[in-house]
Each structure stands twice: as C-alpha cells, then as structure tokens.
Design a protein around this motif. Structure first.
Motif, PDB file in Angstrom:
ATOM      1  N   LEU A  28       0.814  -1.215   0.000  1.00  0.00           N
ATOM      2  CA  LEU A  28       0.000   0.000   0.000  1.00  0.00           C
ATOM      3  C   LEU A  28       0.852   1.271   0.000  1.00  0.00           C
ATOM      4  O   LEU A  28       0.317   2.360  -0.212  1.00  0.00           O
ATOM      5  CB  LEU A  28      -0.923   0.017   1.221  1.00  0.00           C
ATOM      6  CG  LEU A  28      -2.012  -1.055   1.276  1.00  0.00           C
ATOM      7  CD1 LEU A  28      -2.787  -0.942   2.580  1.00  0.00           C
ATOM      8  CD2 LEU A  28      -2.949  -0.953   0.084  1.00  0.00           C
ATOM      9  N   ARG A  29       2.151   1.118   0.272  1.00  0.00           N
ATOM     10  CA  ARG A  29       3.063   2.260   0.422  1.00  0.00           C
ATOM     11  C   ARG A  29       2.493   3.262   1.429  1.00  0.00           C
ATOM     12  O   ARG A  29       2.410   4.465   1.181  1.00  0.00           O
ATOM     13  CB  ARG A  29       3.315   2.944  -0.929  1.00  0.00           C
ATOM     14  CG  ARG A  29       4.089   2.085  -1.913  1.00  0.00           C
ATOM     15  CD  ARG A  29       4.416   2.850  -3.198  1.00  0.00           C
ATOM     16  NE  ARG A  29       5.195   4.054  -2.929  1.00  0.00           N
ATOM     17  CZ  ARG A  29       6.519   4.078  -2.744  1.00  0.00           C
ATOM     18  NH1 ARG A  29       7.206   2.938  -2.767  1.00  0.00           N
ATOM     19  NH2 ARG A  29       7.148   5.221  -2.515  1.00  0.00           N
ATOM     20  N   ASP A  30       2.114   2.743   2.591  1.00  0.00           N
ATOM     21  CA  ASP A  30       1.487   3.575   3.623  1.00  0.00           C
ATOM     22  C   ASP A  30       1.972   3.139   5.007  1.00  0.00           C
ATOM     23  O   ASP A  30       1.320   2.353   5.690  1.00  0.00           O
ATOM     24  CB  ASP A  30      -0.034   3.470   3.529  1.00  0.00           C
ATOM     25  CG  ASP A  30      -0.736   4.443   4.466  1.00  0.00           C
ATOM     26  OD1 ASP A  30      -0.046   5.185   5.185  1.00  0.00           O
ATOM     27  OD2 ASP A  30      -1.980   4.449   4.483  1.00  0.00           O
ATOM     28  N   ALA A  31       3.122   3.670   5.402  1.00  0.00           N
ATOM     29  CA  ALA A  31       3.661   3.344   6.725  1.00  0.00           C
ATOM     30  C   ALA A  31       2.842   3.973   7.845  1.00  0.00           C
ATOM     31  O   ALA A  31       2.974   3.573   9.008  1.00  0.00           O
ATOM     32  CB  ALA A  31       5.115   3.800   6.826  1.00  0.00           C
ATOM     33  N   ARG A  89       3.961  13.111   7.506  1.00  0.00           N
ATOM     34  CA  ARG A  89       5.076  12.849   8.417  1.00  0.00           C
ATOM     35  C   ARG A  89       5.809  11.576   8.029  1.00  0.00           C
ATOM     36  O   ARG A  89       7.038  11.510   8.060  1.00  0.00           O
ATOM     37  CB  ARG A  89       4.560  12.735   9.852  1.00  0.00           C
ATOM     38  CG  ARG A  89       3.958  14.012  10.429  1.00  0.00           C
ATOM     39  CD  ARG A  89       3.262  13.729  11.740  1.00  0.00           C
ATOM     40  NE  ARG A  89       2.157  12.802  11.549  1.00  0.00           N
ATOM     41  CZ  ARG A  89       1.560  12.130  12.534  1.00  0.00           C
ATOM     42  NH1 ARG A  89       1.975  12.280  13.777  1.00  0.00           N
ATOM     43  NH2 ARG A  89       0.550  11.319  12.284  1.00  0.00           N
ATOM     44  N   TYR A  90       5.041  10.559   7.638  1.00  0.00           N
ATOM     45  CA  TYR A  90       5.659   9.305   7.221  1.00  0.00           C
ATOM     46  C   TYR A  90       6.264   9.425   5.825  1.00  0.00           C
ATOM     47  O   TYR A  90       7.243   8.740   5.509  1.00  0.00           O
ATOM     48  CB  TYR A  90       4.633   8.170   7.277  1.00  0.00           C
ATOM     49  CG  TYR A  90       4.278   7.789   8.688  1.00  0.00           C
ATOM     50  CD1 TYR A  90       4.997   6.819   9.373  1.00  0.00           C
ATOM     51  CD2 TYR A  90       3.221   8.412   9.360  1.00  0.00           C
ATOM     52  CE1 TYR A  90       4.688   6.473  10.675  1.00  0.00           C
ATOM     53  CE2 TYR A  90       2.892   8.075  10.653  1.00  0.00           C
ATOM     54  CZ  TYR A  90       3.626   7.103  11.314  1.00  0.00           C
ATOM     55  OH  TYR A  90       3.311   6.766  12.607  1.00  0.00           O
ATOM     56  N   VAL A 109       9.780   2.018  11.948  1.00  0.00           N
ATOM     57  CA  VAL A 109       8.417   2.477  12.224  1.00  0.00           C
ATOM     58  C   VAL A 109       7.680   1.470  13.092  1.00  0.00           C
ATOM     59  O   VAL A 109       7.346   1.749  14.249  1.00  0.00           O
ATOM     60  CB  VAL A 109       7.642   2.742  10.918  1.00  0.00           C
ATOM     61  CG1 VAL A 109       6.193   3.125  11.231  1.00  0.00           C
ATOM     62  CG2 VAL A 109       8.317   3.839  10.099  1.00  0.00           C
ATOM     63  N   PHE A 110       7.437   0.292  12.564  1.00  0.00           N
ATOM     64  CA  PHE A 110       6.557  -0.663  13.246  1.00  0.00           C
ATOM     65  C   PHE A 110       7.223  -1.313  14.460  1.00  0.00           C
ATOM     66  O   PHE A 110       6.611  -1.418  15.526  1.00  0.00           O
ATOM     67  CB  PHE A 110       6.067  -1.707  12.238  1.00  0.00           C
ATOM     68  CG  PHE A 110       5.194  -1.124  11.173  1.00  0.00           C
ATOM     69  CD1 PHE A 110       3.834  -0.985  11.369  1.00  0.00           C
ATOM     70  CD2 PHE A 110       5.738  -0.669   9.974  1.00  0.00           C
ATOM     71  CE1 PHE A 110       3.018  -0.422  10.393  1.00  0.00           C
ATOM     72  CE2 PHE A 110       4.934  -0.104   8.996  1.00  0.00           C
ATOM     73  CZ  PHE A 110       3.580   0.024   9.207  1.00  0.00           C
ATOM     74  N   GLY A 111       8.462  -1.748  14.309  1.00  0.00           N
ATOM     75  CA  GLY A 111       9.147  -2.344  15.451  1.00  0.00           C
ATOM     76  C   GLY A 111       9.355  -1.360  16.576  1.00  0.00           C
ATOM     77  O   GLY A 111       9.125  -1.665  17.757  1.00  0.00           O
ATOM     78  N   LEU A 112       9.782  -0.151  16.227  1.00  0.00           N
ATOM     79  CA  LEU A 112      10.007   0.880  17.238  1.00  0.00           C
ATOM     80  C   LEU A 112       8.716   1.219  17.966  1.00  0.00           C
ATOM     81  O   LEU A 112       8.698   1.306  19.208  1.00  0.00           O
ATOM     82  CB  LEU A 112      10.580   2.133  16.577  1.00  0.00           C
ATOM     83  CG  LEU A 112      10.775   3.346  17.491  1.00  0.00           C
ATOM     84  CD1 LEU A 112      11.736   3.024  18.622  1.00  0.00           C
ATOM     85  CD2 LEU A 112      11.266   4.553  16.685  1.00  0.00           C
ATOM     86  N   GLN A 113       7.622   1.388  17.231  1.00  0.00           N
ATOM     87  CA  GLN A 113       6.367   1.739  17.885  1.00  0.00           C
ATOM     88  C   GLN A 113       5.838   0.596  18.741  1.00  0.00           C
ATOM     89  O   GLN A 113       5.205   0.833  19.774  1.00  0.00           O
ATOM     90  CB  GLN A 113       5.338   2.168  16.838  1.00  0.00           C
ATOM     91  CG  GLN A 113       5.665   3.493  16.186  1.00  0.00           C
ATOM     92  CD  GLN A 113       4.469   4.162  15.546  1.00  0.00           C
ATOM     93  OE1 GLN A 113       3.332   3.969  15.967  1.00  0.00           O
ATOM     94  NE2 GLN A 113       4.716   4.962  14.529  1.00  0.00           N
TER      95      GLN A 113
END
Length: 259
Positions: A28-31, A89-90, A109-113
């Motif tokens: 989706l190219r949507d982090a 922002r992303y 992004v995902f691991g950090l959050q």
C-alpha cells in the motif's frame, strides 16, 4: 517471575501486531498504518497482564480506562486517515530513509512503535497484586478520566471545525483550543500520568519504573511526534498561526495572552 513472564509475552504480542501490519503497509506504500494500530500496542499487552496476573478493582478500572482510550483513538485516527494515503510525516521519514525504506520501516516504524507501546503499558503491569484501593488510585483514575474526556472533546471540536468549508485556511482557536494549542495532547498526557499514579499506588516505589510510561509519552507529545513536529513549519504554511502561537499556551490550558 510471573511479572517478567507477563512482560515478555506482552512484548511478543506487540511485535505480533506490528509485523503483519508492516506486511500490509508495504504494497500500500502507507507506513502511517502504524498510527491505526498504535493503541493496540499498548492495550493488548495490558489486557494480557490482567489475564495472567489476576484482576482486582484497581486493574479493572485501569483496563477499562485504557480500553476506552484505545477504542476512541483507533476509531478517530482510522476515520481521519481513511482514503488520504500516507501521512506527510511518514512521507518525510520515507524520503529520509531511501533506498529500501519498505524493509527499513519494519524496525524504524513498526518495530520501534511496538516497543514504545509496550513500554507505555507498564503501569498496568506494575499495579498487579498491589494493596487495596487507596486515595491515590482515586486521584489517578480521576486524572486519567479527565484527560480522556479532554482529548475526546478537543478532537471532536477540531473535526467539526475542519468540516466547515468556511474555516478553510483559518486557525482553530475556539473551545478548548482557545486555551491550548494542543489540548488533545495535554489530555493524552493526563491519561498516562493518571494511570502511572495508579501503577505507583499498586506497586509502590519499588515499581517506580512504571513512571517511565507517562514520562515517555510526555516527551513524545512535546518533543518528538507531537507539538514540535506539527509546529516546525506550520507558521510558514499558515501565517495566522504565528499570532495564535503568540497568544496561546502550547500545552497546558491557560487563559490566552492579550495581543
């Protein structure tokens, strides 16, 4: 020992939410999908702690407040972002981390959050098995509830303002936004300081590590993803915002200064 096991499983659950969400975000190219699952990184581990460590009055109140916060935020963010693609922002994060951002976003992004959300869930972990309900619990619950209502009202006021075409290009300075440039973030901070106080009431000073949760959230709200990020160029894009900054408190609600 049981607390450590619960914490380990809580982190594993947060990661288990992050990885498939990342996998969906790549095509989706949507982090910014991370924003939609942010609340689950906190609420799901917290619910697990209650299941593993037993539920008393304190934990049930904490979990009820937390689930109400998570459901409201998830619905609000999902509705706001639906159909708008990746948040700017992303997009900026994506541009700074080329090439191969698709892979890098797994941990950037995902691991950090997931790790940050798990850390924010610590007050529920700290409160398990504590003494009976006390005055500090009442104060903490009242603060968290007040914060939840504040951010819900602020978000609703802003959404209603944006829906009115007559407000295009104008600065929202009504309602709670008259007294703070970010009343929703102030309410968010109150939620976590309230739950942190309840965690401390249940775990005592030996579990003061649970205050990392509200401290972390306050830093994120003020210095990382909140006030600082949103305002770094907004006065250039919207000149009227400079006057709003001059007269309005950035965070803590306060009567506006005279021009």
């Amino acid at each position: 020992m049981y607390t450590f096991q619960a914490a380990t499983w809580g982190l594993a659950l947060a990661v288990a939410i992050a990885v498939p969400t990342w996998a969906v975000s790549v095509p989706l190219r949507d982090a910014s999908l991370a924003d939609r699952v942010w609340a689950s990184f906190i609420a799901v581990p917290a619910a697990l702690y209650v299941l593993m460590l037993g539920a008393d009055a304190r934990l049930m109140v904490m979990l009820t407040l937390l689930l109400a916060w998570a459901l409201r935020l998830t619905f609000y963010v999902s509705r706001r972002n639906w159909g708008h693609g990746e948040d700017r922002r992303y997009q900026a994060i994506r541009a700074r981390n080329q090439p191969n951002f698709e892979l890098k976003s797994l941990w950037l992004v995902f691991g950090l959050q997931a790790v940050l959300g798990w850390t924010v869930s610590w007050p529920v972990l700290a409160a398990a098995g504590g003494p009976p309900w006390s005055l500090w619990d009442s104060l903490g619950a009242a603060l968290a509830l007040a914060g939840l209502l504040t951010e819900a009202i602020a978000d609703a006021q802003l959404a209603r303002f944006k829906r009115d075409a007559a407000n295009q290009g104008r600065v929202m300075d009504r309602g709670l936004w008259r007294y703070s440039r970010h009343p929703n973030y102030f309410g968010e901070a109150c939620v976590w300081w309230g739950l942190g106080l309840m965690g401390l009431a249940g775990g005592g000073w030996a579990n003061a590590w649970c205050l990392v949760s509200p401290l972390l959230m306050t830093v994120l709200l003020l210095r990382v993803s909140g006030v600082a990020l949103l305002e770094q160029d907004i006065a250039e894009r919207r000149p009227a915002y400079a006057d709003y900054i001059a007269r309005t408190s950035a965070f803590i609600p306060w009567p506006p200064r005279r021009a």
